[in-house]
Structures are given as C-alpha cells and as structure tokens.
Design an enzyme around this catalytic site. Sequence first.
Site, mmCIF file in Angstrom:
data_model
loop_
_atom_site.group_PDB
_atom_site.id
_atom_site.type_symbol
_atom_site.label_atom_id
_atom_site.label_comp_id
_atom_site.label_asym_id
_atom_site.label_seq_id
_atom_site.Cartn_x
_atom_site.Cartn_y
_atom_site.Cartn_z
ATOM 1 N N TYR A 199 -9.649 21.523 3.862
ATOM 2 C CA TYR A 199 -11.104 21.436 3.694
ATOM 3 C C TYR A 199 -11.380 21.362 2.198
ATOM 4 C CZ TYR A 199 -15.969 22.817 4.721
ATOM 5 O OH TYR A 199 -17.329 22.869 4.824
ATOM 6 N N ALA A 225 -29.085 18.433 1.520
ATOM 7 C CA ALA A 225 -28.768 19.859 1.502
ATOM 8 C C ALA A 225 -29.915 20.659 0.860
ATOM 9 C CB ALA A 225 -27.457 20.083 0.760
ATOM 10 N N ALA A 251 -32.546 17.743 -4.603
ATOM 11 C CA ALA A 251 -33.517 17.581 -3.513
ATOM 12 C C ALA A 251 -33.013 16.535 -2.534
ATOM 13 C CB ALA A 251 -34.880 17.200 -4.102
ATOM 14 N N ASN A 311 -20.576 28.443 1.797
ATOM 15 C CA ASN A 311 -20.259 27.141 2.388
ATOM 16 C C ASN A 311 -20.663 27.129 3.861
ATOM 17 O OD1 ASN A 311 -18.522 25.026 3.729
ATOM 18 N ND2 ASN A 311 -17.969 24.714 1.589
ATOM 19 N N LYS A 315 -13.402 19.079 8.963
ATOM 20 C CA LYS A 315 -14.389 19.952 9.628
ATOM 21 C C LYS A 315 -13.872 20.342 11.009
ATOM 22 C CE LYS A 315 -17.986 19.894 6.665
ATOM 23 N NZ LYS A 315 -18.826 20.988 6.183
ATOM 24 N N ASP A 368 -25.024 19.030 9.902
ATOM 25 C CA ASP A 368 -24.431 20.180 9.221
ATOM 26 C C ASP A 368 -24.969 20.352 7.801
ATOM 27 O OD1 ASP A 368 -22.583 22.258 8.740
ATOM 28 O OD2 ASP A 368 -21.193 20.840 7.817
ATOM 29 N N ASP A 369 -25.134 19.247 7.082
ATOM 30 C CA ASP A 369 -25.560 19.357 5.679
ATOM 31 C C ASP A 369 -27.001 19.836 5.566
ATOM 32 O OD1 ASP A 369 -23.147 18.214 4.328
ATOM 33 O OD2 ASP A 369 -23.621 16.658 5.778
ATOM 34 N N ARG A 399 0.833 -1.208 0.000
ATOM 35 C CA ARG A 399 0.000 0.000 0.000
ATOM 36 C C ARG A 399 0.866 1.255 0.000
ATOM 37 N NH1 ARG A 399 -2.098 2.675 4.218
ATOM 38 N NH2 ARG A 399 -1.572 1.052 5.697
ATOM 39 N N GLU A 424 -22.242 14.557 9.703
ATOM 40 C CA GLU A 424 -21.686 15.100 8.465
ATOM 41 C C GLU A 424 -21.718 14.063 7.344
ATOM 42 O OE1 GLU A 424 -20.450 18.411 8.528
ATOM 43 O OE2 GLU A 424 -20.618 18.116 6.367
ATOM 44 N N ASP A 425 -22.217 14.484 6.215
ATOM 45 C CA ASP A 425 -22.138 13.696 4.980
ATOM 46 C C ASP A 425 -22.708 12.277 5.112
ATOM 47 O OD1 ASP A 425 -21.135 16.025 4.059
ATOM 48 O OD2 ASP A 425 -19.226 15.251 3.363
ATOM 49 N N ARG A 468 3.081 16.003 14.201
ATOM 50 C CA ARG A 468 4.253 16.295 15.060
ATOM 51 C C ARG A 468 3.966 17.329 16.125
ATOM 52 N NH1 ARG A 468 6.878 16.958 10.255
ATOM 53 N NH2 ARG A 468 7.035 19.209 10.552
ATOM 54 N N ASN A 512 -19.963 20.637 -3.910
ATOM 55 C CA ASN A 512 -18.529 20.456 -3.662
ATOM 56 C C ASN A 512 -18.094 19.071 -4.122
ATOM 57 O OD1 ASN A 512 -18.232 22.945 -2.231
ATOM 58 N ND2 ASN A 512 -19.300 22.000 -0.504
ATOM 59 N N ARG A 571 -21.916 9.740 1.803
ATOM 60 C CA ARG A 571 -22.025 10.785 0.756
ATOM 61 C C ARG A 571 -21.005 11.861 1.100
ATOM 62 N NH1 ARG A 571 -22.025 15.798 1.140
ATOM 63 N NH2 ARG A 571 -24.037 16.405 1.957
HETATM 64 N N1 LIG Z 1 -21.913 24.559 -0.060
HETATM 65 C C1 LIG Z 1 -22.214 23.904 1.033
HETATM 66 O O1 LIG Z 1 -22.079 24.396 2.155
HETATM 67 C C2 LIG Z 1 -22.739 22.519 0.936
HETATM 68 C C3 LIG Z 1 -22.730 21.826 -0.242
HETATM 69 N N2 LIG Z 1 -23.215 20.559 -0.297
HETATM 70 C C4 LIG Z 1 -23.115 19.873 -1.565
HETATM 71 O O2 LIG Z 1 -24.389 19.609 -2.056
HETATM 72 C C5 LIG Z 1 -24.340 18.485 -2.897
HETATM 73 C C6 LIG Z 1 -25.533 17.622 -2.608
HETATM 74 O O3 LIG Z 1 -25.523 17.142 -1.293
HETATM 75 P P1 LIG Z 1 -26.764 16.250 -0.758
HETATM 76 O O4 LIG Z 1 -28.021 17.000 -0.882
HETATM 77 O O5 LIG Z 1 -26.450 15.739 0.571
HETATM 78 O O6 LIG Z 1 -26.675 15.060 -1.812
HETATM 79 P P2 LIG Z 1 -27.754 14.028 -2.267
HETATM 80 O O7 LIG Z 1 -27.048 12.985 -3.028
HETATM 81 O O8 LIG Z 1 -28.595 13.645 -1.118
HETATM 82 O O9 LIG Z 1 -28.694 14.856 -3.240
HETATM 83 C C7 LIG Z 1 -28.399 15.173 -4.553
HETATM 84 C C8 LIG Z 1 -29.669 15.615 -5.223
HETATM 85 O O10 LIG Z 1 -29.347 16.085 -6.518
HETATM 86 C C9 LIG Z 1 -30.266 15.533 -7.428
HETATM 87 N N3 LIG Z 1 -29.702 15.454 -8.783
HETATM 88 C C10 LIG Z 1 -28.869 14.518 -9.287
HETATM 89 N N4 LIG Z 1 -28.672 14.740 -10.592
HETATM 90 C C11 LIG Z 1 -29.383 15.852 -10.904
HETATM 91 C C12 LIG Z 1 -29.588 16.564 -12.095
HETATM 92 N N5 LIG Z 1 -29.032 16.162 -13.233
HETATM 93 N N6 LIG Z 1 -30.380 17.652 -12.060
HETATM 94 C C13 LIG Z 1 -30.955 18.071 -10.900
HETATM 95 N N7 LIG Z 1 -30.789 17.411 -9.744
HETATM 96 C C14 LIG Z 1 -30.024 16.323 -9.748
HETATM 97 C C15 LIG Z 1 -30.598 14.163 -6.866
HETATM 98 O O11 LIG Z 1 -31.805 13.665 -7.409
HETATM 99 C C16 LIG Z 1 -30.704 14.510 -5.389
HETATM 100 O O12 LIG Z 1 -31.983 15.007 -5.119
HETATM 101 C C17 LIG Z 1 -22.985 17.837 -2.659
HETATM 102 O O13 LIG Z 1 -22.141 18.123 -3.739
HETATM 103 C C18 LIG Z 1 -22.457 18.529 -1.439
HETATM 104 O O14 LIG Z 1 -21.063 18.672 -1.478
HETATM 105 C C19 LIG Z 1 -23.764 19.939 0.785
HETATM 106 C C20 LIG Z 1 -23.784 20.578 1.987
HETATM 107 C C21 LIG Z 1 -23.236 21.889 2.159
HETATM 108 C C1 LIG Z 2 -19.694 21.615 2.723
HETATM 109 C C2 LIG Z 2 -20.334 20.354 3.016
HETATM 110 O O1 LIG Z 2 -20.699 20.089 4.145
HETATM 111 C C3 LIG Z 2 -20.549 19.425 1.948
HETATM 112 O O2 LIG Z 2 -20.241 19.706 0.798
HETATM 113 O O3 LIG Z 2 -21.052 18.330 2.236
HETATM 114 MG MG LIG Z 3 -21.113 18.048 4.383
#
Ligand SMILES: NC(=O)C1=CN([C@@H]2O[C@H](COP(=O)(O)OP(=O)(O)OC[C@H]3O[C@@H](n4cnc5c(N)ncnc54)[C@H](O)[C@@H]3O)[C@@H](O)[C@H]2O)C=CC1
Ligand SMILES: CC(=O)C(=O)O
Ligand SMILES: [Mg+2]
Length: 626
Positions: free
Chosen positions: A146, A351, A348, A512, A217, A311-312, A91, A288-289, A125, A467, A199
């Site tokens: 991050y 987040a 949907a 964010n 985080k 958090d999400d 590895r 988280e996630d 360290r 992200n 996720r």
């Molecule tokens: N900027 C920030 O602070 C944060 C950003 N995020 C980001 O949000 C994203 C989603 O997170 P979650 O909601 O937990 O994920 P998730 O996997 O639960 O949800 C993703 C959603 O996107 C939809 N989707 C997939 N393909 C699509 C398309 N072509 N058109 C429209 N919708 C589509 C899915 O059907 C689902 O409803 C991740 O990339 C995450 O990094 C999440 C939390 C905080």
């Molecule tokens: C920022 C964050 O929590 C996420 O992308 O899942």
């Molecule tokens: Mg997150």
Amino acid sequence: MPNFPNQIRASSSLIRRLRQRVANPGVLIQTRCFTTTEGHRPTIVHKRSLDILHDPWFNKGTAFSMTERDRLDLRGLLPPNVVSSDQQIERFMVDLKRLEVQARDGPSDPNALAKWRILNRLHDRNETMYYKVLIANIEEYAPIVYTPTVGIVCQNYSGLFRRPRGMYFSAEDRGEMMSMVYNWPADQVDMIVVTDGSRILGLGDLGVQGIGISIGKLDLYVAAAGINPQRVLPVMIDVGTNNEKLLKDPMYLGLQEHRLDGDEYVAVVDEFMEAVFTRWPHVIVQFEDFQSKWAFKLLQRYRNTYRMFNDDVQGTAGVAIAGLLGAVRAQGRPMIDFPKQKIVVAGAGSAGIGVLNAARKTMARMLGNNESAFDSARSQFWVVDAKGLITEDREDIDPDALPFARKVKEVGRQGLGEGASLAEVVRQVKPDVLLGLSAVGGLFSKEVLEAMKCSTSTRPAIFAMSNPTKNAECTPEEAFSIVGDNIIFASGSPFNDVNLGNGHIGHCNQGNNMYLFPGVGLGTLLSGSSIVSDGMLQAAAECLAAYMSEDDVINGKIYPSISSIRDITKQVAAAVVKEAIEEDLAEGYREMDARELKRLNKEEIEEYVQNNMWSPEYPTLVYKKE
Ligand SMILES: NC(=O)C1=CN([C@@H]2O[C@H](COP(=O)(O)OP(=O)(O)OC[C@H]3O[C@@H](n4cnc5c(N)ncnc54)[C@H](O)[C@@H]3O)[C@@H](O)[C@H]2O)C=CC1
Ligand SMILES: CC(=O)C(=O)O
Ligand SMILES: [Mg+2]
C-alpha cells in the site's frame, strides 16, 4: 514434403518430425523451433481464460491478439495494449536494468520495491501464504503493498507487469462489457475496487498503471477485513490518459489516446456498472482515485442505485473526522467542543471537499442539527487551493468548493482577501488545525509552520495527509521541531515517531482511509444493505473516533497502530451493520436474514462479523471429476 523457406535451417530431427506429420496430418508435433511453418499451425488447448494465462506453456501475456483474446475468453483479463513478442522482451530488459535504480527509489525503505517484487511473486504462487505473511507482518508490509510503495509500483507498472491480476475494461470494450465480465472465473465477487487511473495518490494521471492501487486496496480488504481473496476483483477502467509521458512511452500498456470525457466517459462507466451488477448483484464497488471532476459526479450518479462508495471522498472524510475529534480530546476538551475549532484546509479536491462537508455536518449536528447550525458551522473553515484562499470573489469557482468560499467582507476584517497565501491565512487565522490534502510535498513550509506557532490552540494539530511520502505537506520532524513538542501530528503515509530528546517521543499518527474503507465494505456486505448510507459512514467514523482511549489521545495518539487494523476493522464493520439495521436497510447476508439480524445485540453483531472474516488457513482439498 513441405517447402522450407531458404533462411530456415531445419535440423534433421525436425525434418524427421515434419515427415511424420505429413504422414499423420491430424497429429500436432511439438517443436522448439518456432520459425518454421509449424508456427502457423494452431495448437489445440483444453483451457481458456485465466487457466491459459497461468500456464507457462501457452501464455503469451500482453502479446495475445484481440482475436485470440476473444476466442479464448481473455478479453478484459489483460491490459488493452497488444504488444509484439519483441516489445515484450524489450520491456522486460528495460525493467530488469532499472531494477537497481528503482529499488533505491523507496522513500523510506531502500529495499521497498525489491520487497514488493518478492511479495508479488508469492501472491502469484500461493495466496493463502501471501496473506498469512501480510497479516502477521502488517506493520512492515502495509507500506509495501500500500502507500507509499504502491505509488512507485503504479508509476512503473508497465515495466513491472508479469502476470495479470484483475480486469481491464477499456474504451475499446464498449458494447462488450456485459459478456466480458463472464471471463472472470469467480461466480461470487464481494468487493471490487475500481479506478480510472486519473489521480493515483498524489502522483497524478497514471492511466492503466493505476490498477496497482485497486490491487493494494484489496490486499487491505483481505488482510484487515477478512474478505475472501477469491472474491475480490481489482478493476481498471482504461479510457485513455492525459499523461503526455505515458502517451509517448513505447512500453506503456494502456490505451495510448487522450482520455474520453463528457457523455462518452460516463457511458463507459455506466456500462461497467451495469455489467458487474448484472453478474454479481450483491457486489460492493469502491471507487478509488478518480480525479475530483468525476469523483463527485459519479458518486451522486450511482450512490442511490448501487452498492458503492467513493473512498477518497467518503472514507477520507470519516478518517479525518475521527482524527479531528481526537485532536479536540487531546487538548483535554470534550468532543462537543469541535464546533469551536478553527480549521485551515489546504486542498479543495475530492479528498479536501469530502472532509470539509463531513466536518461541517458533524459540527452542525453538535450545534443542534438545524439549518442555522449548518450555516454557522461554515465559518469555522478557511480553504486554500492552488490559487490561494477561496472567497466568493473567486472567478469560475468549483461548485463543490462554493459552500466553503469565505465572504470577502468577513475575511477582509482579518486582513485577508481572495487568493491569500497559505502562510498569510495561517498567520491571520491562528487555526487550531492545519490540514493538508493538496498532493503538494513540502507545502507546509518553514514559513507556514512558523505561522502555526501563533495558533490559539493549547495543542495545535497538523495533518499532512497527502500520499505517498514525498507528497506529504511536511514531515513530522519539521512539524515538531518548528511548531513545538506539544502538537498533534498525523500523515497519510507512514513516518517514524520523532525523538524529541529527554526521553520524549513525538507521536506520528497515520491518518489514512485504510482505517475505514475495509470496515465500511465488510459491514455493508454483512448487513446486506443495498446502498452505503451517510449514516453508515458516520457510524464508521464515530467508531474509529471512540477506539482511542483517553490516555492514548492525551499522549498524542489519535489513530490506532496498524498492527490493530484487523480489530478496528471488525469494530467498524459491526458499527456499520448496526447502523444499517437501525436505518432498516439491512437485508441480511447468506443464512442471516433481515429478521435475524434485527434480533442481534451489539456483542452478537461483533461475533457475527468476526465469524465471517476469512483467515489464511489452508483448506482440505478434494478432487471431483467435472
Ligand atoms: N490520507 C488519506 O487517507 C488520503 C489522502 N489523499 C491524498 O490527498 C491528496 C489530494 O487528493 P485529491 O483531493 O483527490 O486531489 P485533487 O487533485 O483533486 O485535489 C488537490 C487539491 O489541492 C489543491 N492544491 C494544489 N496545489 C496547492 C497549493 N500549492 N496550495 C494549496 N492547495 C493546492 C488543488 O487546487 C486541489 O484543490 C492526494 O495526495 C491523495 O493521495 C486522498 C485520499 C485519502
Ligand atoms: C489513501 C488514498 O486513498 C489516497 O491517497 O488516495
Ligand atoms: Mg485514494
């Protein structure tokens, strides 16, 4: 005289030392040759737990067998997969060879991963120095510890693993968690960030490798909120993975079985929660996630019994609300006009739904805070997921998305139907805001952004919040060049501002949850509230929204610069403490009891928060015999 196996050529000095041992059977002989019968004699150690792992003489890392892990109080301090020493070396070599390629993987900084390795070694360290470097250079190094680099780190974690950091509770540890929490050396833990790796950012199921996000985080908890680094605990709950690549990868350090589901899964998380709150009753646990499927269920299951938040779902919601209110102000309108905004949300999941629920409640509050206000606020949102526009015609609709499903007749009048494409929806709705939490890089295509040009807003807002960088729905260059110089733009991962020519700059905000979760955690800790209430989260969001001046928002700046994250976190924490006091939830922290907390005015609360933030200064050390 012992019988040496034929294949071993013992040196004369070894034979001499073995003769000595036969003469003095109680004395252990250190030998460099580990293929003799010496290898089977135990070595007496006077250490256990992390002291063993941090001692290069005795550490075997992931090669410690399960019996040894139990004997030496190591259960949970290592990823669950026990590997042989040959596998360890393999590895390491694979990772070493990959270094050059990986280092080029950094989406915005070609040396991102190399920087992460250097910082990580410093973290191992000397923690004080590590955080001093991080805080002093937060703008440069937040994207390393991050998002986005933490994403690459998680994807390659099994190869990058050197020293353990945090705890692993695996499905194999069922029934053991209540005792194994005592393997963690700290008697006080203030913050736990836990993931099940299902996720990670927009990168999907990364199994045990997701622990990188808990570590990242918590780095922000220390750097932004001044939580003492000796009182943070990154946690990975390894219930398997459904990532087929990892299931087949011989280097993978997690359980190589499919994820537990249903009651079995919940039982593992329940056992973990009970164990950590038994040992550290005042700890705060940030989820988280977790994939959406579990994010909402676990939040509902624990939020009224434990000091926890997701958090999400909740942190992202607050950050989005602050940004959305900023976008209204940037149009030269008062915040109270927010309920008039037409908002298209792509995504949907945990987040997206979190943001939608919070935005609807905020609108309803502004419209009179009654049932009819809540009902009418619903019509401001159009939600598009992987299957297109969500309407009441959707089969097997996700119950969390149901409140946002459009009535078929209503959207029919707009020329839209179930499953309409994002571009169609944007074309017909002409929204003020287009917000992406879809995890689909490039989803805001040229066609979608062209459609956004017809927005009825004087200053359309585009939030590409997914992200890491490669999952952003669009880049700021694409948004400014296609939709126009006047837009408001925010992204989840950092991008550079855009040069619009003629001395004008298109500002790229980082939208964010890092602007909220550290303050929510710190405020909850210092208030001593036993839950994280909706009011506390709302207060945090409002504080962030109010942080930006009128000039800032007019200039397109709706979020603070990361260089002021410690200051904004202090203010968010103070707002959370204040709200906890007002809701009569504050039970106090250390010498500050509930009664004294109630007597503090706004400035005194801020001072109280400031005084309780850890700073990276070397303390004086004094030796004391045990
Ligand atoms: N900027 C920030 O602070 C944060 C950003 N995020 C980001 O949000 C994203 C989603 O997170 P979650 O909601 O937990 O994920 P998730 O996997 O639960 O949800 C993703 C959603 O996107 C939809 N989707 C997939 N393909 C699509 C398309 N072509 N058109 C429209 N919708 C589509 C899915 O059907 C689902 O409803 C991740 O990339 C995450 O990094 C999440 C939390 C905080
Ligand atoms: C920022 C964050 O929590 C996420 O992308 O899942
Ligand atoms: Mg997150």
